[in-house]
Design an enzyme around this catalytic site. Structure first.
Site, PDB file in Angstrom:
ATOM      1  N   ASP A 104       0.847  -1.171   0.000  1.00 39.40           N
ATOM      2  CA  ASP A 104       0.000   0.000   0.000  1.00 39.40           C
ATOM      3  C   ASP A 104       0.893   1.234   0.000  1.00 39.40           C
ATOM      4  O   ASP A 104       1.805   1.338   0.821  1.00 39.40           O
ATOM      5  CB  ASP A 104      -0.874  -0.004   1.270  1.00 39.40           C
ATOM      6  CG  ASP A 104      -2.321   0.348   0.991  1.00 39.40           C
ATOM      7  OD1 ASP A 104      -2.548   1.433   0.434  1.00 39.40           O
ATOM      8  OD2 ASP A 104      -3.189  -0.450   1.356  1.00 39.40           O
ATOM      9  N   ASP A 137      -3.188   4.494  -2.186  1.00 40.09           N
ATOM     10  CA  ASP A 137      -4.251   5.000  -1.331  1.00 40.09           C
ATOM     11  C   ASP A 137      -4.725   6.390  -1.789  1.00 40.09           C
ATOM     12  O   ASP A 137      -3.892   7.288  -1.979  1.00 40.09           O
ATOM     13  CB  ASP A 137      -3.678   5.085   0.092  1.00 40.09           C
ATOM     14  CG  ASP A 137      -4.732   5.313   1.138  1.00 40.09           C
ATOM     15  OD1 ASP A 137      -5.549   4.417   1.355  1.00 40.09           O
ATOM     16  OD2 ASP A 137      -4.718   6.391   1.775  1.00 40.09           O
ATOM     17  N   GLU A 139      -6.519   3.875  -5.801  1.00 40.52           N
ATOM     18  CA  GLU A 139      -7.817   3.971  -5.127  1.00 40.52           C
ATOM     19  C   GLU A 139      -8.385   5.351  -5.443  1.00 40.52           C
ATOM     20  O   GLU A 139      -7.778   6.367  -5.088  1.00 40.52           O
ATOM     21  CB  GLU A 139      -7.656   3.788  -3.622  1.00 40.52           C
ATOM     22  CG  GLU A 139      -9.017   3.679  -2.932  1.00 40.52           C
ATOM     23  CD  GLU A 139      -9.018   4.141  -1.485  1.00 40.52           C
ATOM     24  OE1 GLU A 139      -9.940   3.769  -0.752  1.00 40.52           O
ATOM     25  OE2 GLU A 139      -8.103   4.905  -1.088  1.00 40.52           O
ATOM     26  N   HIS A 142     -11.040  -3.771   2.964  1.00 35.48           N
ATOM     27  CA  HIS A 142     -10.963  -3.460   4.401  1.00 35.48           C
ATOM     28  C   HIS A 142     -11.800  -2.236   4.799  1.00 35.48           C
ATOM     29  O   HIS A 142     -11.855  -1.907   5.981  1.00 35.48           O
ATOM     30  CB  HIS A 142      -9.505  -3.227   4.779  1.00 35.48           C
ATOM     31  CG  HIS A 142      -8.944  -2.001   4.105  1.00 35.48           C
ATOM     32  ND1 HIS A 142      -8.753  -1.927   2.746  1.00 35.48           N
ATOM     33  CD2 HIS A 142      -8.585  -0.791   4.590  1.00 35.48           C
ATOM     34  CE1 HIS A 142      -8.291  -0.740   2.424  1.00 35.48           C
ATOM     35  NE2 HIS A 142      -8.174  -0.011   3.532  1.00 35.48           N
ATOM     36  N   ASP A 143     -12.387  -1.551   3.818  1.00 33.86           N
ATOM     37  CA  ASP A 143     -13.209  -0.372   4.123  1.00 33.86           C
ATOM     38  C   ASP A 143     -14.694  -0.642   3.933  1.00 33.86           C
ATOM     39  O   ASP A 143     -15.503   0.286   4.017  1.00 33.86           O
ATOM     40  CB  ASP A 143     -12.841   0.798   3.187  1.00 33.86           C
ATOM     41  CG  ASP A 143     -11.432   1.314   3.413  1.00 33.86           C
ATOM     42  OD1 ASP A 143     -10.938   1.229   4.552  1.00 33.86           O
ATOM     43  OD2 ASP A 143     -10.826   1.799   2.439  1.00 33.86           O
TER      44      ASP A 143
HETATM   45  C1  GLC Z   1      -8.203   4.793   2.029  1.00 35.24           C
HETATM   46  C2  GLC Z   1      -7.999   3.535   2.825  1.00 35.24           C
HETATM   47  C3  GLC Z   1      -8.659   3.694   4.153  1.00 35.24           C
HETATM   48  C4  GLC Z   1      -7.994   4.854   4.866  1.00 35.24           C
HETATM   49  C5  GLC Z   1      -8.015   6.119   4.028  1.00 35.24           C
HETATM   50  C6  GLC Z   1      -7.044   7.132   4.544  1.00 35.24           C
HETATM   51  O1  GLC Z   1      -9.541   5.011   1.742  1.00 35.24           O
HETATM   52  O2  GLC Z   1      -8.468   2.422   2.111  1.00 35.24           O
HETATM   53  O3  GLC Z   1      -8.585   2.528   4.926  1.00 35.24           O
HETATM   54  O4  GLC Z   1      -8.651   5.091   6.083  1.00 35.24           O
HETATM   55  O5  GLC Z   1      -7.654   5.885   2.685  1.00 35.24           O
HETATM   56  O6  GLC Z   1      -5.726   6.713   4.305  1.00 35.24           O
END
Ligand code: GLC
Ligand code: CA
Length: 561
Positions: A103, A205, A260, A332-333
């Site tokens: 990540d 991320d 992402e 995971h979200d």
């Molecule tokens: C992304 C991650 C999440 C995190 C956020 C801030 O959305 O997947 O888990 O809290 O970024 O880094």
């Protein structure tokens, strides 16, 4: 562009398994999953057939957001292990033909990162401009009206210097100033450090948020998303930065990169992932994740299969030969896929999880399996707000309380959508704590581990795990690999609100995928000649696809002409 012109890349037929290290496997009894724990389970992932692991952050971190707040990019959090463990993981995975994708959390760091500590120390510190510092407005209020994902405002005031710093996430996650070339170079050299170790790539991320417009304008849209998103997501700056990153770093390696990217359209998707643009391999879009809720306002919406199908098909069609899709139902979200899009009652859990896997894995793109999805792990019931760990659950709860929403409704919302559902430790066997730890787990285990666990799944030929193995092996097979990976896509019966059916075709081969999303029988007719049933999640058989009755959550893959 024809398929022949789309250059084949190793990650086109890859299958990615996502590990949330904290919740995967604890090797030393401290209740927290760790890197040696992952190494112990590499054969489990290899047997499933995944050949890439996306590892959520294992870097040094005060863990305000469980590792998405990094205080040292070149070190490992002690609770997860050491750099030697990480090197060992990369090597051991490599021996099994598995690549590790890390990540890359580069929109922000932790406020405990030495860069931020320096930046905060004084207005003339050389690192001041590495973060986003702004003067208050004349009345002393925030520099603009942007909101944050985890706090009401995107700005926190620093008393000693009299300025605000920007954070799109928690106030312990200050945003880096990507406009500063020194920042970009520091990130790029950190990326080289990891890639030289033989990484398979990066999951980036919230990468679409790194470009902040230099005038920091006020938000104008307040009825969807985090206020300000129209300014800081998917703008020209992020595309410039990504192309620079490609030039300076990524072009030197043959890696998978996945951005992402909330708030993206398929047009953005092409900009990011078209091979000629040299940005990233693929992105995670969020359109299907907002289908049943307005997340930022913590409002639940009814799930509509017709809308769901139209979102998925639009991405399949619009990116065909013009980019690359990533395919995911959970991470995971997100809540657990089977609890959200299928049915987690004992009667239908297994069958509906297989149905969901079928519908997703026959699409074009690179599939992602979130740890435990291959076991049909479900949401866990959280009785009170104190049982949650996630800072986002707590923020949403506060917001709902502030709006006068009854507490029970707030808890109901979180019991559908909290990120903690995905973070409940993996269920390995029927031992104490599901075999996850010999100590006290950092987040409570789901009591259903006695029935739902990896040991059971491996020993049961009819398990979701073995069904997923089969889906993965089809994608990698000589017979169907090309049509699954490179085939064209066509949705059938787009207004059908119960059944999801689509075609994949390539080089004279045609697959018909049919998935019943309901707990009722559905009779449908398909105007094709059945050549072969390739997959059926029930044990019965069928000899024709005219007037075929689909049982609850039944899914088929047919070879047709
Ligand atoms: C992304 C991650 C999440 C995190 C956020 C801030 O959305 O997947 O888990 O809290 O970024 O880094
Ligand atoms: Ca541990």
């Amino acid at each position: 562009m024809s398929t022949e012109q789309l250059k084949r890349r190793w990650w086109h037929n890859a299958v990615v398994y996502q590990i949330y290290p904290r919740s995967f496997n604890d090797s030393n009894g401290d209740g927290i999953g760790d890197i040696p724990g992952i190494i112990e389970k590499l054969d489990y992932i290899k047997q499933l057939g995944a050949n890439v692991i996306w590892l959520s952050p294992v870097y040094k971190s005060p863990m305000d957001d469980n590792g998405y707040d990094i205080s040292d990019y070149m070190d490992i959090a002690p609770e997860f292990g050491t750099m030697e463990d990480m090197d060992e993981l990369i090597a051991q995975a490599d021996e099994r033909g598995i690549k590790i994708v890390m990540d890359l959390v580069a929109n922000h760091t932790s406020d405990e990162h030495p860069w931020f500590i320096e930046s905060k120390s004084s207005k003339d510190n050389p690192k001041r401009d590495w973060y986003i510092w702004k003067d208050p407005k004349e009345d002393g209020s925030e520099p603009n009206n942007w909101e944050s994902f985890f706090t009401p405002k995107a700005w926190t005031f620093d008393e000693p210097s009299g300025q605000y710093y920007c954070h799109l996430f928690s106030k312990k996650q200050p945003d880096l100033n990507w406009a500063n070339p020194e920042v970009r170079d520091a990130i790029y050299s950190m990326m080289h450090f990891w890639l030289k170790k033989g990484l398979g790539g990066f999951r980036m991320d919230v990468i679409n948020m790194i470009g902040k417009p230099s005038d920091y304008p006020d938000a104008t849209i307040f009825d969807s998303g985090v206020a300000g998103w129209e300014h800081w997501s998917n703008n020209l700056l992020v595309h410039q930065y990504l192309r620079e990153m490609h030039d300076k770093v990524l072009s030197h390696y043959d890696v998978l990169t996945v951005g992402e990217t909330p708030f993206t359209t398929t047009l953005d998707g092409r900009y990011y992932s078209h091979p000629d643009r040299n940005e990233v391999s693929m992105i995670f879009h969020f359109e299907h994740m907002s289908i049943d809720r307005e997340e930022h306002n913590a409002v639940r919406k009814p799930f509509d299969l017709v809308e769901f199908k139209s979102i998925m098909s639009k991405w399949q069609d619009d990116l065909y030969q013009k980019g690359w899709n990533s395919l995911y139902w959970s991470n995971h979200d997100q809540p657990r896929a089977v609890s959200r899009y299928g049915c987690d009652s004992p009667e239908y859990r297994v069958i509906s999880a297989k149905m969901l896997g079928t519908a997703l894995h026959m699409m074009s793109g690179t599939p992602y399996i979130y740890q435990g999805e291959e076991l049909g792990m479900t949401n866990k019931f959280f009785a009170s707000i104190d049982e949650y760990n996630d800072l986002m659950a707590k923020f949403h709860y506060q917001k709902m309380m502030g709006k006068g929403i009854p507490e029970q409704d707030a808890l109901d919302f979180l019991n559908y959508f909290s990120r903690d559902h995905a973070r409940v430790p993996l269920q390995w066997n029927t031992d104490t704590n599901a075999g996850f730890t010999t100590g006290t787990p950092w987040l409570a285990i789901n009591e259903n581990y006695v029935d739902i666990n990896a040991e059971q799944a491996i020993s049961d030929d009819n398990s979701i795990y073995h069904y997923y193995r089969n889906l993965i092996s089809l994608r990698k097979s000589d017979e169907y690999g090309d049509v699954i990976v490179y085939g064209n896509h066509k949705i059938l019966d787009e207004n059908d609100a119960e059944v999801y059916a689509y075609l994949r075709f390539y080089d004279g081969k045609t697959l018909l995928v049919v998935a019943n999303f309901t707990a009722g029988n559905q009779t449908r007719s398909y105007d094709f000649q059945l050549k072969k049933v390739i997959v059926n999640n029930y044990e019965d058989d069928c000899s024709s696809i005219q007037d075929i009755t689909l049982k609850p959550y039944q899914a088929y893959i047919f070879n047709v002409e």
